[in-house]
Design a protein around this motif. Structure first.
Motif, PDB file in Angstrom:
ATOM      1  N   THR A 162     -10.603  -4.293  17.712  1.00  0.00           N
ATOM      2  CA  THR A 162     -11.060  -4.383  19.100  1.00  0.00           C
ATOM      3  C   THR A 162     -12.495  -4.893  19.163  1.00  0.00           C
ATOM      4  OG1 THR A 162      -9.653  -2.492  19.626  1.00  0.00           O
ATOM      5  CG2 THR A 162     -11.328  -3.093  21.245  1.00  0.00           C
ATOM      6  N   PHE A 163     -12.741  -5.850  20.055  1.00  0.00           N
ATOM      7  CA  PHE A 163     -14.095  -6.381  20.194  1.00  0.00           C
ATOM      8  C   PHE A 163     -15.058  -5.316  20.695  1.00  0.00           C
ATOM      9  CE2 PHE A 163     -12.397 -10.764  20.122  1.00  0.00           C
ATOM     10  CZ  PHE A 163     -13.352 -11.341  19.289  1.00  0.00           C
ATOM     11  N   ASN A 164     -16.191  -5.225  20.020  1.00  0.00           N
ATOM     12  CA  ASN A 164     -17.297  -4.380  20.477  1.00  0.00           C
ATOM     13  C   ASN A 164     -18.581  -5.008  19.971  1.00  0.00           C
ATOM     14  OD1 ASN A 164     -17.884  -1.859  21.939  1.00  0.00           O
ATOM     15  ND2 ASN A 164     -18.871  -1.240  20.022  1.00  0.00           N
ATOM     16  N   LYS A 165     -19.484  -5.271  20.847  1.00  0.00           N
ATOM     17  CA  LYS A 165     -20.732  -5.956  20.543  1.00  0.00           C
ATOM     18  C   LYS A 165     -20.425  -7.393  20.117  1.00  0.00           C
ATOM     19  CE  LYS A 165     -25.260  -5.241  18.391  1.00  0.00           C
ATOM     20  NZ  LYS A 165     -26.045  -4.450  17.408  1.00  0.00           N
ATOM     21  N   ILE A 166     -20.509  -7.736  18.827  1.00  0.00           N
ATOM     22  CA  ILE A 166     -20.288  -9.131  18.416  1.00  0.00           C
ATOM     23  C   ILE A 166     -19.163  -9.265  17.385  1.00  0.00           C
ATOM     24  CG2 ILE A 166     -22.651  -9.844  18.911  1.00  0.00           C
ATOM     25  CD1 ILE A 166     -23.178  -9.749  15.876  1.00  0.00           C
ATOM     26  N   GLY A 167     -18.318  -8.247  17.264  1.00  0.00           N
ATOM     27  CA  GLY A 167     -17.246  -8.334  16.280  1.00  0.00           C
ATOM     28  C   GLY A 167     -16.088  -7.425  16.629  1.00  0.00           C
ATOM     29  N   LYS A 168     -15.057  -7.461  15.780  1.00  0.00           N
ATOM     30  CA  LYS A 168     -13.880  -6.620  15.970  1.00  0.00           C
ATOM     31  C   LYS A 168     -13.949  -5.431  15.013  1.00  0.00           C
ATOM     32  CE  LYS A 168     -10.628 -10.192  17.479  1.00  0.00           C
ATOM     33  NZ  LYS A 168      -9.334 -10.848  17.183  1.00  0.00           N
ATOM     34  N   THR A 169     -14.058  -4.243  15.575  1.00  0.00           N
ATOM     35  CA  THR A 169     -14.097  -3.049  14.752  1.00  0.00           C
ATOM     36  C   THR A 169     -12.678  -2.574  14.460  1.00  0.00           C
ATOM     37  OG1 THR A 169     -15.032  -0.822  14.565  1.00  0.00           O
ATOM     38  CG2 THR A 169     -14.241  -1.488  16.737  1.00  0.00           C
ATOM     39  N   ASP A 170     -12.475  -1.948  13.304  1.00  0.00           N
ATOM     40  CA  ASP A 170     -11.133  -1.542  12.882  1.00  0.00           C
ATOM     41  C   ASP A 170     -10.520  -0.521  13.827  1.00  0.00           C
ATOM     42  OD1 ASP A 170     -10.867  -3.177  10.683  1.00  0.00           O
ATOM     43  OD2 ASP A 170     -11.625  -1.713   9.258  1.00  0.00           O
ATOM     44  N   ILE A 171     -11.265   0.532  14.135  1.00  0.00           N
ATOM     45  CA  ILE A 171     -10.752   1.597  14.995  1.00  0.00           C
ATOM     46  C   ILE A 171     -11.778   1.890  16.076  1.00  0.00           C
ATOM     47  CG2 ILE A 171     -10.105   4.039  15.130  1.00  0.00           C
ATOM     48  CD1 ILE A 171      -9.070   3.802  12.252  1.00  0.00           C
ATOM     49  N   LEU A 172     -11.346   1.859  17.320  1.00  0.00           N
ATOM     50  CA  LEU A 172     -12.216   2.170  18.442  1.00  0.00           C
ATOM     51  C   LEU A 172     -11.486   3.146  19.366  1.00  0.00           C
ATOM     52  CD1 LEU A 172     -14.825   1.615  20.115  1.00  0.00           C
ATOM     53  CD2 LEU A 172     -13.567  -0.244  21.228  1.00  0.00           C
ATOM     54  N   ILE A 173     -12.088   4.314  19.589  1.00  0.00           N
ATOM     55  CA  ILE A 173     -11.542   5.271  20.541  1.00  0.00           C
ATOM     56  C   ILE A 173     -12.385   5.208  21.805  1.00  0.00           C
ATOM     57  CG2 ILE A 173     -11.031   7.693  21.020  1.00  0.00           C
ATOM     58  CD1 ILE A 173     -10.590   8.155  18.088  1.00  0.00           C
ATOM     59  N   GLN A 174     -11.707   5.021  22.941  1.00  0.00           N
ATOM     60  CA  GLN A 174     -12.384   4.945  24.236  1.00  0.00           C
ATOM     61  C   GLN A 174     -11.803   5.990  25.185  1.00  0.00           C
ATOM     62  OE1 GLN A 174     -11.586   0.712  25.008  1.00  0.00           O
ATOM     63  NE2 GLN A 174     -13.777   0.334  24.831  1.00  0.00           N
ATOM     64  N   ASP A 175     -12.638   6.417  26.148  1.00  0.00           N
ATOM     65  CA  ASP A 175     -12.151   7.374  27.129  1.00  0.00           C
ATOM     66  C   ASP A 175     -11.435   6.635  28.261  1.00  0.00           C
ATOM     67  OD1 ASP A 175     -14.083   6.355  28.874  1.00  0.00           O
ATOM     68  OD2 ASP A 175     -15.436   8.059  28.645  1.00  0.00           O
ATOM     69  N   GLU A 176     -10.983   7.388  29.266  1.00  0.00           N
ATOM     70  CA  GLU A 176     -10.188   6.800  30.338  1.00  0.00           C
ATOM     71  C   GLU A 176     -10.976   5.832  31.204  1.00  0.00           C
ATOM     72  OE1 GLU A 176     -10.772  11.162  32.359  1.00  0.00           O
ATOM     73  OE2 GLU A 176      -8.795  10.280  32.273  1.00  0.00           O
ATOM     74  N   ASN A 177     -12.311   5.839  31.065  1.00  0.00           N
ATOM     75  CA  ASN A 177     -13.167   4.901  31.793  1.00  0.00           C
ATOM     76  C   ASN A 177     -13.536   3.679  30.961  1.00  0.00           C
ATOM     77  OD1 ASN A 177     -13.357   6.561  34.161  1.00  0.00           O
ATOM     78  ND2 ASN A 177     -14.780   7.872  33.021  1.00  0.00           N
ATOM     79  N   GLY A 178     -12.981   3.592  29.748  1.00  0.00           N
ATOM     80  CA  GLY A 178     -13.268   2.464  28.879  1.00  0.00           C
ATOM     81  C   GLY A 178     -14.566   2.579  28.116  1.00  0.00           C
ATOM     82  N   LEU A 179     -15.159   3.780  28.072  1.00  0.00           N
ATOM     83  CA  LEU A 179     -16.403   3.992  27.325  1.00  0.00           C
ATOM     84  C   LEU A 179     -16.095   4.408  25.893  1.00  0.00           C
ATOM     85  CD1 LEU A 179     -18.454   5.941  30.037  1.00  0.00           C
ATOM     86  CD2 LEU A 179     -18.520   3.487  29.500  1.00  0.00           C
ATOM     87  N   ASN A 180     -16.872   3.878  24.963  1.00  0.00           N
ATOM     88  CA  ASN A 180     -16.661   4.194  23.547  1.00  0.00           C
ATOM     89  C   ASN A 180     -17.016   5.649  23.250  1.00  0.00           C
ATOM     90  OD1 ASN A 180     -16.199   1.465  23.408  1.00  0.00           O
ATOM     91  ND2 ASN A 180     -18.076   0.990  22.280  1.00  0.00           N
TER      92      ASN A 180
END
Length: 279
Positions: A162-180
């Motif tokens: 998943t894209f975050n900042k300038i790259g794709k991180t392997d695992i990203l958990i986000q809340d229901e508002n889309g916040l990391n």
């Protein structure tokens, strides 16, 4: 013509049972659940496993799940991944067990370390299944963890690549508002030099100013003397230019560190080093 493979069930657990079956030349897996209210949740979990092609809820004399392996996995290999996933699923409550909204990254210290402990326990279960993890590269290990991470909270979503900042991180958990709330990288162990590169990759490419709680997961597939590897990884973390302090160990293969955010040295980042021996 339907025929049943006569064998001792591969696993009998308090919460579930698996059984391999065969129709003509096609093998599949039956999953029986003690808790009849969990069929929909378990179907969702199993449908995301990389060894699984399709899952049906089947209404016969009793309700069960019919699981069809993907083309590159045998039924026995699918059973292994099903069992380790269900053992983890039923060992803890899948109903928002941890994730308390608190702090800039929307996750409390308690929540962060409970996620870390769940990852550690799940990965240690994987270590028992050599036929399964032998097929995994970095992407395979990541995909193995994602369905389970998605099952531990109804209000949070775990995604891969998943894209975050300038790259794709392997695992990203986000809340229901889309916040990391949590970021992790999965790496094969290739020496302490790779540990430094993994930290640099996370801090420079994926971690924003608001991201505070992350992890690096190393999987050893080639080197014996696993204890020596753990010591080398800890030493490499301590030598990194952004290292601030070593908090301690949660268990023998999970170690907690505080690092400085490279864009704001006064801001701390929790990094957990988690290691698994898959040799």
């Amino acid at each position: 013509m339907h025929s049943k493979v006569h064998q001792k069930p591969s696993s009998i657990m308090p919460d579930f049972k698996t059984e391999k079956r065969k129709t003509f030349d096609n093998e599949y897996v039956k999953v029986y659940l003690k808790n009849k209210t969990q069929f929909a949740n378990v179907k969702t979990l199993l449908s995301e496993l990389q060894s699984v092609r399709r899952v049906n809820i089947t209404e016969n004399s009793e309700t069960d799940l019919t699981v069809y392996p993907s083309k590159i996995y045998s039924a026995d290999e699918a059973i292994q991944e099903i069992e380790v996933s269900l053992e983890a699923f039923f060992s803890g409550s899948p109903i928002d067990p941890v994730i308390e909204n608190k702090g800039l990254s929307s996750i409390s210290e308690k929540a962060y370390f409970e996620i870390i402990d769940k990852i550690s326990n799940f990965g240690q279960s994987l270590e028992k299944y050599k036929d399964l993890y032998d097929k995994f590269d970095e992407e395979g290990f990541r995909n193995f963890f994602l369905p389970y991470l998605n099952s531990i909270s109804t209000r949070h979503t775990a995604t891969g690549e998943t894209f975050n900042k300038i790259g794709k991180t392997d695992i990203l958990i986000q809340d229901e508002n889309g916040l990391n709330v949590f970021i992790a990288e999965c790496k094969l162990w290739k020496g302490e030099g790779e540990a430094e590169k993994a930290i640099d990759q996370l801090l420079s490419r994926y971690v924003t100013w608001r991201d505070e709680k992350i992890a690096i997961m190393f999987f050893n597939k080639t080197v014996k003397k696993f204890g020596d590897i753990i010591d080398k990884a800890i030493a490499a973390f301590k030598l990194h230019k952004n290292f601030k302090s070593y908090v301690g160990s949660r268990n023998s293969t999970s170690h907690s560190f505080i690092f400085a955010n490279p864009d704001d040295p006064g801001k701390n980042i929790n990094i957990e080093l988690i290691m698994f021996n898959c040799i």
